[in-house]
Design a protein around this motif. Structure first.
Motif, PDB file in Angstrom:
ATOM      1  N   SER A  27       0.311  -1.401   0.134  1.00 36.13           N
ATOM      2  CA  SER A  27      -0.218   0.192  -0.321  1.00 36.13           C
ATOM      3  C   SER A  27       1.243   1.014  -0.141  1.00 36.13           C
ATOM      4  CB  SER A  27      -0.645  -0.029   1.032  1.00 36.13           C
ATOM      5  OG  SER A  27      -1.658   0.953   1.365  1.00 36.13           O
ATOM      6  N   PRO A  28       1.655   1.597  -1.570  1.00 36.07           N
ATOM      7  CA  PRO A  28       2.367   2.867  -1.311  1.00 36.07           C
ATOM      8  C   PRO A  28       2.022   3.890  -0.569  1.00 36.07           C
ATOM      9  CG  PRO A  28       1.822   2.184  -3.813  1.00 36.07           C
ATOM     10  CD  PRO A  28       1.091   0.865  -2.172  1.00 36.07           C
ATOM     11  N   PHE A  29       2.895   5.053  -0.001  1.00 36.22           N
ATOM     12  CA  PHE A  29       2.760   6.429  -0.210  1.00 36.22           C
ATOM     13  C   PHE A  29       2.024   6.654  -1.039  1.00 36.22           C
ATOM     14  CE2 PHE A  29       6.049   5.833   3.532  1.00 36.22           C
ATOM     15  CZ  PHE A  29       4.965   5.805   4.346  1.00 36.22           C
ATOM     16  N   PHE A  30       1.270   8.319  -0.730  1.00 36.20           N
ATOM     17  CA  PHE A  30       1.254   8.852  -2.307  1.00 36.20           C
ATOM     18  C   PHE A  30       0.208  10.466  -1.375  1.00 36.20           C
ATOM     19  CE2 PHE A  30      -3.871   9.196   0.085  1.00 36.20           C
ATOM     20  CZ  PHE A  30      -3.543   7.857   0.059  1.00 36.20           C
ATOM     21  N   THR A  31       0.432  11.136  -2.061  1.00 30.34           N
ATOM     22  CA  THR A  31       0.448  12.676  -1.664  1.00 30.34           C
ATOM     23  C   THR A  31      -1.193  13.056  -1.603  1.00 30.34           C
ATOM     24  OG1 THR A  31       2.117  13.024  -2.671  1.00 30.34           O
ATOM     25  CG2 THR A  31       1.154  14.842  -2.425  1.00 30.34           C
ATOM     26  N   PRO A  32      -2.180  12.916  -0.667  1.00 32.09           N
ATOM     27  CA  PRO A  32      -3.083  13.498  -0.724  1.00 32.09           C
ATOM     28  C   PRO A  32      -3.341  15.106  -1.109  1.00 32.09           C
ATOM     29  CG  PRO A  32      -2.460  13.839   1.688  1.00 32.09           C
ATOM     30  CD  PRO A  32      -1.515  13.154   0.636  1.00 32.09           C
ATOM     31  N   THR A  33      -4.367  15.754  -1.251  1.00 29.63           N
ATOM     32  CA  THR A  33      -4.372  17.170  -2.050  1.00 29.63           C
ATOM     33  C   THR A  33      -5.279  18.224  -0.764  1.00 29.63           C
ATOM     34  OG1 THR A  33      -5.744  16.174  -3.966  1.00 29.63           O
ATOM     35  CG2 THR A  33      -3.694  16.467  -4.086  1.00 29.63           C
ATOM     36  N   GLY A  49      -5.912  -1.018   7.976  1.00 35.65           N
ATOM     37  CA  GLY A  49      -6.844  -1.003   8.942  1.00 35.65           C
ATOM     38  C   GLY A  49      -8.277  -0.782   7.733  1.00 35.65           C
ATOM     39  N   LYS A  50      -9.277  -1.285   8.020  1.00 39.14           N
ATOM     40  CA  LYS A  50     -10.929  -1.416   7.377  1.00 39.14           C
ATOM     41  C   LYS A  50     -10.476  -0.258   6.383  1.00 39.14           C
ATOM     42  CE  LYS A  50     -15.613  -2.610   7.501  1.00 39.14           C
ATOM     43  NZ  LYS A  50     -16.199  -2.731   8.165  1.00 39.14           N
ATOM     44  N   TRP A  51     -11.101   1.351   7.337  1.00 36.37           N
ATOM     45  CA  TRP A  51     -10.561   2.701   6.724  1.00 36.37           C
ATOM     46  C   TRP A  51      -9.955   2.912   7.375  1.00 36.37           C
ATOM     47  CZ3 TRP A  51     -16.046   3.084   4.477  1.00 36.37           C
ATOM     48  CH2 TRP A  51     -16.365   2.798   5.165  1.00 36.37           C
ATOM     49  N   GLY A  52      -9.726   3.681   5.845  1.00 36.62           N
ATOM     50  CA  GLY A  52      -8.306   4.497   5.303  1.00 36.62           C
ATOM     51  C   GLY A  52      -8.664   5.605   4.663  1.00 36.62           C
ATOM     52  N   TRP A  53      -7.661   6.946   5.698  1.00 34.18           N
ATOM     53  CA  TRP A  53      -8.448   8.019   5.620  1.00 34.18           C
ATOM     54  C   TRP A  53      -8.009   8.834   4.573  1.00 34.18           C
ATOM     55  CZ3 TRP A  53      -5.734  12.584   5.550  1.00 34.18           C
ATOM     56  CH2 TRP A  53      -6.800  14.328   5.513  1.00 34.18           C
ATOM     57  N   VAL A  54      -8.285   9.490   3.592  1.00 32.78           N
ATOM     58  CA  VAL A  54      -7.486  10.231   2.277  1.00 32.78           C
ATOM     59  C   VAL A  54      -8.461  11.795   2.541  1.00 32.78           C
ATOM     60  CG1 VAL A  54      -7.641   8.200   1.500  1.00 32.78           C
ATOM     61  CG2 VAL A  54      -9.893   9.258   1.062  1.00 32.78           C
ATOM     62  N   SER A  55      -7.755  12.656   1.967  1.00 33.12           N
ATOM     63  CA  SER A  55      -8.769  13.412   1.247  1.00 33.12           C
ATOM     64  C   SER A  55      -7.967  14.051  -0.187  1.00 33.12           C
ATOM     65  CB  SER A  55      -7.664  14.859   2.232  1.00 33.12           C
ATOM     66  OG  SER A  55      -8.078  16.142   1.903  1.00 33.12           O
ATOM     67  N   ASN A  56      -8.994  14.493  -1.079  1.00 33.18           N
ATOM     68  CA  ASN A  56      -8.845  14.720  -1.973  1.00 33.18           C
ATOM     69  C   ASN A  56      -9.936  16.639  -2.594  1.00 33.18           C
ATOM     70  OD1 ASN A  56     -11.029  14.055  -2.766  1.00 33.18           O
ATOM     71  ND2 ASN A  56     -10.169  12.162  -3.050  1.00 33.18           N
ATOM     72  N   PRO A  67      -6.340   4.339  -2.918  1.00 32.24           N
ATOM     73  CA  PRO A  67      -7.197   5.491  -4.431  1.00 32.24           C
ATOM     74  C   PRO A  67      -5.637   5.579  -5.569  1.00 32.24           C
ATOM     75  CG  PRO A  67      -5.826   6.838  -2.771  1.00 32.24           C
ATOM     76  CD  PRO A  67      -5.375   5.356  -2.154  1.00 32.24           C
ATOM     77  N   ILE A  68      -5.381   4.509  -5.551  1.00 29.90           N
ATOM     78  CA  ILE A  68      -4.592   4.448  -6.515  1.00 29.90           C
ATOM     79  C   ILE A  68      -4.151   2.492  -7.058  1.00 29.90           C
ATOM     80  CG2 ILE A  68      -2.228   4.899  -7.579  1.00 29.90           C
ATOM     81  CD1 ILE A  68      -1.618   7.237  -5.499  1.00 29.90           C
ATOM     82  N   THR A  69      -4.218   2.216  -6.445  1.00 29.80           N
ATOM     83  CA  THR A  69      -4.251  -0.171  -6.481  1.00 29.80           C
ATOM     84  C   THR A  69      -5.187  -0.064  -6.178  1.00 29.80           C
ATOM     85  OG1 THR A  69      -3.723  -0.326  -4.120  1.00 29.80           O
ATOM     86  CG2 THR A  69      -2.026   0.346  -5.360  1.00 29.80           C
ATOM     87  N   ASN A  70      -6.476   0.848  -5.697  1.00 30.17           N
ATOM     88  CA  ASN A  70      -7.602   0.660  -5.641  1.00 30.17           C
ATOM     89  C   ASN A  70      -8.006  -0.707  -4.725  1.00 30.17           C
ATOM     90  OD1 ASN A  70      -8.144   1.595  -8.919  1.00 30.17           O
ATOM     91  ND2 ASN A  70      -9.383   2.226  -6.908  1.00 30.17           N
ATOM     92  N   LYS A  71      -7.121  -1.447  -4.016  1.00 31.59           N
ATOM     93  CA  LYS A  71      -6.862  -2.350  -3.338  1.00 31.59           C
ATOM     94  C   LYS A  71      -7.442  -2.175  -1.474  1.00 31.59           C
ATOM     95  CE  LYS A  71      -3.297  -5.413  -5.982  1.00 31.59           C
ATOM     96  NZ  LYS A  71      -1.735  -5.530  -5.909  1.00 31.59           N
ATOM     97  N   LYS A  72      -7.921  -2.874  -1.428  1.00 37.36           N
ATOM     98  CA  LYS A  72      -8.314  -2.892   0.934  1.00 37.36           C
ATOM     99  C   LYS A  72      -7.198  -2.670   1.108  1.00 37.36           C
ATOM    100  CE  LYS A  72     -12.791  -5.204   1.044  1.00 37.36           C
ATOM    101  NZ  LYS A  72     -12.852  -5.920   0.562  1.00 37.36           N
ATOM    102  N   TRP A  73      -7.415  -1.663   2.308  1.00 36.84           N
ATOM    103  CA  TRP A  73      -5.883  -1.497   3.512  1.00 36.84           C
ATOM    104  C   TRP A  73      -4.841  -3.092   3.794  1.00 36.84           C
ATOM    105  CZ3 TRP A  73      -4.471   3.185   1.396  1.00 36.84           C
ATOM    106  CH2 TRP A  73      -5.359   3.832   1.192  1.00 36.84           C
ATOM    107  N   PRO A  74      -3.955  -3.156   3.817  1.00 40.41           N
ATOM    108  CA  PRO A  74      -3.604  -4.534   4.826  1.00 40.41           C
ATOM    109  C   PRO A  74      -3.981  -4.854   6.388  1.00 40.41           C
ATOM    110  CG  PRO A  74      -1.836  -3.311   2.903  1.00 40.41           C
ATOM    111  CD  PRO A  74      -3.261  -2.332   3.621  1.00 40.41           C
TER     112      PRO A  74
END
Ligand code: MD6
Ligand code: FE
Length: 202
Positions: A27-33, A49-56, A67-74
């Motif tokens: 689950s690589p690092f990405f830059t939120p906006t 975890g089940k829920w990941g925090w994102v900002s866009n 948001p990039i791999t579209n896979k569930k979080w580890p």
């Protein structure tokens, strides 16, 4: 706000860094906006975890997938769940683990409140690793206190401090960064990592 400075010994910090490297490999690092103008944060993030925090552009949200791999979080590693059980709650475990990456020298995080969770009576627990953070916090935005969070520090927003304002003013390089000692390619030199554990759902 509760600070447990020097809470984690070197062995425990090393174990967490190893667990984080496994999360980042999937689950690589990405830059939120930022929501309004979509300009980038000065940090990178990932989640477990089940829920990941994102900002866009759509705002701050908890989501099930990267948001990039579209896979569930580890899964959240046991090393972190154990700290939640020790300091927050034996029964209700966190369902969200946000990993913030500050790459020296110009990363920072604006003053904010943590209030996107459904039940604001649950605490938030954070763990600092690597470079120092000059951390600002307080009940009132215009009257903030300042503290240096070193590698191994734990801090918690709970009870009457749950909605305190807080942010990271700047990062200070340290002589011996434990993340560099661990030698994983996924973490840049002189970085700081902050992990926040939360319960998003009821
Ligand atoms: C950081 N921490 O230390 C950012 N939030 O990099 C947070 O935003 C935070 O440390 C909630 C509880 C503890 C924290
Ligand atoms: Fe926060």
């Amino acid at each position: 706000m509760i600070f447990l400075l020097n809470s984690l010994d070197k062995n425990y910090q090393t174990k967490i860094i190893k667990d984080l490297s496994k999360i980042i490999s999937k689950s690589p690092f990405f830059t939120p906006t930022l929501p309004r103008f979509n300009n980038p944060f000065k940090i990178k993030i990932s989640n477990a975890g089940k829920w990941g925090w994102v900002s866009n552009v759509n705002g701050y949200q908890y989501v099930r997938e990267h948001p990039i791999t579209n896979k569930k979080w580890p899964k959240i590693p046991k090393s972190l769940l154990f700290l939640w059980q020790k300091h927050c709650c034996k029964i209700n475990l966190p369902d969200s683990c946000l990993i913030n990456l500050y790459s020296f020298p110009n990363s920072s995080l604006g003053i904010h409140q943590d209030k996107n969770e459904k039940d604001l009576t649950n605490p938030v627990l954070s763990i600092s690793l690597g470079s120092n953070a000059i951390f600002r916090y307080g009940e009132n935005k215009n009257k903030l206190n300042e503290i240096c969070l070193k590698s191994g520090a734990i801090c918690m927003l709970k009870g009457s401090s749950r909605l305190y304002y807080h942010g990271v003013k700047k990062i200070q390089k340290v002589k011996k960064n434990i993340i560099d000692t661990c030698d994983f390619d996924c973490f840049p030199k002189d970085c700081r990592i902050n992990i926040t554990l939360r319960k998003f759902e009821f």
